[in-house]
Design a protein around this motif. Structure first.
Motif, PDB file in Angstrom:
ATOM      1  N   ASP A   1       0.814  -1.123   0.142  1.00 13.32           N
ATOM      2  CA  ASP A   1       0.050  -0.225   0.180  1.00 13.32           C
ATOM      3  C   ASP A   1       0.871   1.106   0.137  1.00 13.32           C
ATOM      4  O   ASP A   1       0.661   1.872   1.030  1.00 13.32           O
ATOM      5  CB  ASP A   1      -0.812   0.074   1.160  1.00 13.32           C
TER       6      ASP A   1
ATOM      7  N   ASP B   1       2.561   4.990  -0.764  1.00  5.77           N
ATOM      8  CA  ASP B   1       1.863   6.221  -0.956  1.00  5.77           C
ATOM      9  C   ASP B   1       2.316   6.760  -2.621  1.00  5.77           C
ATOM     10  O   ASP B   1       1.422   7.351  -3.279  1.00  5.77           O
ATOM     11  CB  ASP B   1       2.684   7.329  -0.391  1.00  5.77           C
ATOM     12  N   ILE B   2       3.356   6.150  -3.119  1.00 10.10           N
ATOM     13  CA  ILE B   2       3.734   6.579  -4.322  1.00 10.10           C
ATOM     14  C   ILE B   2       4.396   5.188  -5.088  1.00 10.10           C
ATOM     15  O   ILE B   2       4.827   4.495  -4.560  1.00 10.10           O
ATOM     16  CB  ILE B   2       4.773   7.703  -4.493  1.00 10.10           C
TER      17      ILE B   2
ATOM     18  N   THR C   1      -2.820   6.583  -4.758  1.00  6.30           N
ATOM     19  CA  THR C   1      -1.550   6.253  -4.831  1.00  6.30           C
ATOM     20  C   THR C   1      -1.074   7.208  -5.954  1.00  6.30           C
ATOM     21  O   THR C   1      -1.464   7.162  -7.098  1.00  6.30           O
ATOM     22  CB  THR C   1      -1.159   4.795  -5.385  1.00  6.30           C
TER      23      THR C   1
END
Length: 114
Positions: free
Chosen positions: A32, A34-35, A65
């Motif tokens: 999971d 963020d980027i 994302t």
């Protein structure tokens, strides 16, 4: 990537290049992030699967994302990006919103086939 469910017992090294690309992306998404950094996500894909890959990337982005992508399929990438950069000899030559880069006559002439 529904096709991977059919291949769940298959070794990654025996999958097609496109399936390996999907597997790598799926593995990265398991934490999971963020980027998500993508290097040529359409490389090795059959032409009929390229649009599906870009749709999946849109879904990942829409879910929150951020995506940083290097892609030689410039038209498809620029149509979907918030911000694009065009490199020439490793240097940033053009930057801006994807739709503006698509309309830039110099970018079109030099990199997008007119």
């Amino acid at each position: 990537f529904p096709i991977l469910k059919e291949r769940q017992r298959q070794r990654a090294g025996t999958m097609s290049g496109g399936q390996q690309q999907m597997l790598a992306m799926g593995s990265a998404l398991m934490v999971d992030p963020d980027i998500l950094l993508l290097d040529e996500p359409s490389a090795g894909l059959a032409p009929e699967l390229v649009e599906d890959m870009f749709d999946r990337i849109d879904e990942i982005n829409d879910a929150g994302t951020a995506i940083l992508m290097v892609e030689q399929n410039a038209k498809k990438a620029l149509r979907r990006c918030d911000r694009g950069y065009v490199l020439v000899n490793g240097e940033n030559a053009y930057e801006g919103p994807g739709d503006e880069l698509l309309q830039d006559q110099e970018v079109r002439k030099r990199f997008l086939g007119g």
